[in-house]
Design a protein around this motif. Structure first.
Motif, PDB file in Angstrom:
ATOM      1  N   GLN A  66       0.835  -1.209   0.000  1.00  0.00           N
ATOM      2  CA  GLN A  66       0.000   0.000   0.000  1.00  0.00           C
ATOM      3  C   GLN A  66       0.872   1.262   0.000  1.00  0.00           C
ATOM      4  O   GLN A  66       0.552   2.242  -0.667  1.00  0.00           O
ATOM      5  N   ARG A  83      -0.197  -1.844 -16.517  1.00  0.00           N
ATOM      6  CA  ARG A  83      -1.590  -2.276 -16.532  1.00  0.00           C
ATOM      7  C   ARG A  83      -1.990  -2.985 -17.825  1.00  0.00           C
ATOM      8  O   ARG A  83      -2.702  -3.975 -17.796  1.00  0.00           O
ATOM      9  N   TYR A 126     -11.056   1.605 -14.992  1.00  0.00           N
ATOM     10  CA  TYR A 126     -12.461   1.172 -15.055  1.00  0.00           C
ATOM     11  C   TYR A 126     -13.390   2.397 -15.028  1.00  0.00           C
ATOM     12  O   TYR A 126     -14.426   2.411 -15.689  1.00  0.00           O
ATOM     13  N   ILE A 140     -12.652   5.980  -6.212  1.00  0.00           N
ATOM     14  CA  ILE A 140     -12.023   6.246  -4.907  1.00  0.00           C
ATOM     15  C   ILE A 140     -10.723   5.458  -4.808  1.00  0.00           C
ATOM     16  O   ILE A 140     -10.576   4.372  -5.371  1.00  0.00           O
ATOM     17  N   ASP A 141      -9.795   6.023  -4.075  1.00  0.00           N
ATOM     18  CA  ASP A 141      -8.532   5.345  -3.771  1.00  0.00           C
ATOM     19  C   ASP A 141      -7.972   6.053  -2.535  1.00  0.00           C
ATOM     20  O   ASP A 141      -8.271   7.226  -2.318  1.00  0.00           O
ATOM     21  N   ALA A 166     -10.516   8.035  -0.241  1.00  0.00           N
ATOM     22  CA  ALA A 166     -11.272   7.335   0.807  1.00  0.00           C
ATOM     23  C   ALA A 166     -10.740   5.913   0.872  1.00  0.00           C
ATOM     24  O   ALA A 166     -10.007   5.479  -0.022  1.00  0.00           O
ATOM     25  N   ALA A 168     -11.521   1.767   0.936  1.00  0.00           N
ATOM     26  CA  ALA A 168     -12.534   0.826   0.459  1.00  0.00           C
ATOM     27  C   ALA A 168     -13.338   0.268   1.634  1.00  0.00           C
ATOM     28  O   ALA A 168     -14.448  -0.234   1.446  1.00  0.00           O
ATOM     29  N   GLY A 185      -8.361  -5.634  -9.808  1.00  0.00           N
ATOM     30  CA  GLY A 185      -7.073  -6.063  -9.263  1.00  0.00           C
ATOM     31  C   GLY A 185      -6.765  -5.525  -7.884  1.00  0.00           C
ATOM     32  O   GLY A 185      -5.644  -5.691  -7.395  1.00  0.00           O
ATOM     33  N   SER A 186      -7.719  -4.907  -7.228  1.00  0.00           N
ATOM     34  CA  SER A 186      -7.421  -4.240  -5.955  1.00  0.00           C
ATOM     35  C   SER A 186      -7.665  -5.109  -4.738  1.00  0.00           C
ATOM     36  O   SER A 186      -6.991  -4.945  -3.720  1.00  0.00           O
TER      37      SER A 186
END
Ligand SMILES: C[S@@+](CC[C@H](N)C(=O)[O-])C[C@H]1O[C@@H](n2cnc3c(N)ncnc32)[C@H](O)[C@@H]1O
Length: 281
Positions: A66, A83, A126, A140-141, A166, A168, A185-186
């Motif tokens: 992270q 990616r 996406y 959001i990430d 924010a 998840a 992929g998260s």
């Protein structure tokens, strides 16, 4: 961020909705600065550079995986360097981005005017694919460099997408606000996966669609060894049975599922209907 998502937001502190927009500065229809105020608990959170920081500038990264997403160079090179190649290398077959995004749109069927989320969006791949269908999209990430990069890429293509910082596990979105969620992929690196899946379930409408692409445990000994090493950095690789148990625990029902190499793609809904899982290996 754009004003059309304001009714879907809730206070990141006390969950009250709606929030009040204070002192907005708009450029080309986008709110580029201002604040969101909660009338219930009086928490105020800033909108900076067009991004709502629901985390109020607090760093939340825990694991080495992270933390690497907090470096601006990671955000810049993630899409162009990795990616587009990722699924071909990980699935063991030719898997161009075009095919992944086609599948995303076919399975999610984004409807113009309906609200969709790109959950832990990185550079917003996406989010852009969904917005191209006329849907209202929020990404959001927890990494500021990534949401800034996602906004830059969306604006470059003339797409109106709202980005927020924010986690998840605590989406600042109202219950049942979304027609669909995409997660590319998260899941593997989110940390508390059960918490993140419960949030997906909470924010989706009863007929909402959840498109989840994630990595699963490798079949080969070498693959498992590599995954164990990556596991020390905070990336988890559930087996497909374990993955489906996690979905079930969050009351998310798989409707279709494919597994190619270590890549799993699952379409899930919240509907309480008989399950239909078409699994291919
Ligand atoms: C593999 S990347 C996502 C790739 C992106 N979805 C795509 O399709 O290109 C994982 C992302 O998850 C984000 N992330 C990790 N843990 C998170 C958390 N708990 N909440 C929100 N974002 C998180 C990271 O900052 C990173 O951008």
């Amino acid at each position: 961020m754009y004003a059309d998502i304001l009714p879907a937001l809730r206070c990141p502190q006390c969950t009250h909705a709606p929030l009040t927009l204070l002192g907005p500065l708009e450029e080309g229809g986008e709110i580029v600065a201002g604040a969101l105020h909660c009338p219930a608990c009086r928490t105020q959170t800033a909108i900076l550079d067009g991004v709502w920081d629901a985390l109020n500038d607090q760093p939340v990264a825990h694991t080495p995986a992270q933390l690497t997403n907090y470096f601006p160079p990671t955000a810049r090179v993630y899409e162009p360097a990795w990616r587009w190649l990722a699924l071909t290398l990980l699935s063991g077959r030719r898997f161009p981005l075009r095919e992944e995004l086609l599948l995303l749109r076919e399975l999610m069927q984004p409807q113009p005017g309906q609200l969709y989320l790109d959950d832990a969006c990185s550079a917003g791949l996406y989010a852009r694919a969904l917005a191209q269908s006329g849907a209202v999209v929020v990404g959001i990430d927890h990494s500021f460099p990534f949401v800034r990069e996602a906004r830059r890429r969306a604006r470059q293509r003339g797409l109106r997408i709202s980005f927020m910082r924010a986690t998840a596990q605590a989406l600042p979105l109202a219950n049942g606000a979304l027609a669909g969620v995409g997660m590319g992929g998260s899941l593997n690196e989110l940390g508390d996966q059960a918490g993140a899946l419960a949030e997906v379930r909470r924010v989706m409408q009863p007929h909402g669609r959840f498109f989840c692409m994630n990595l699963v445990a490798a079949a080969s000994g070498w693959g498992r060894l590599l995954q164990r090493m990556l596991g020390t950095g905070g990336i988890e690789f559930p087996g497909i049975t374990e993955l489906n148990q996690q979905f079930a625990a969050a009351q998310l029902r798989p409707r279709a599922q494919w597994v190619w190499g270590v890549v799993a793609i699952t379409l899930l809904t919240t509907e309480n209907q008989a399950e239909h899982v078409a699994a291919h290996s």
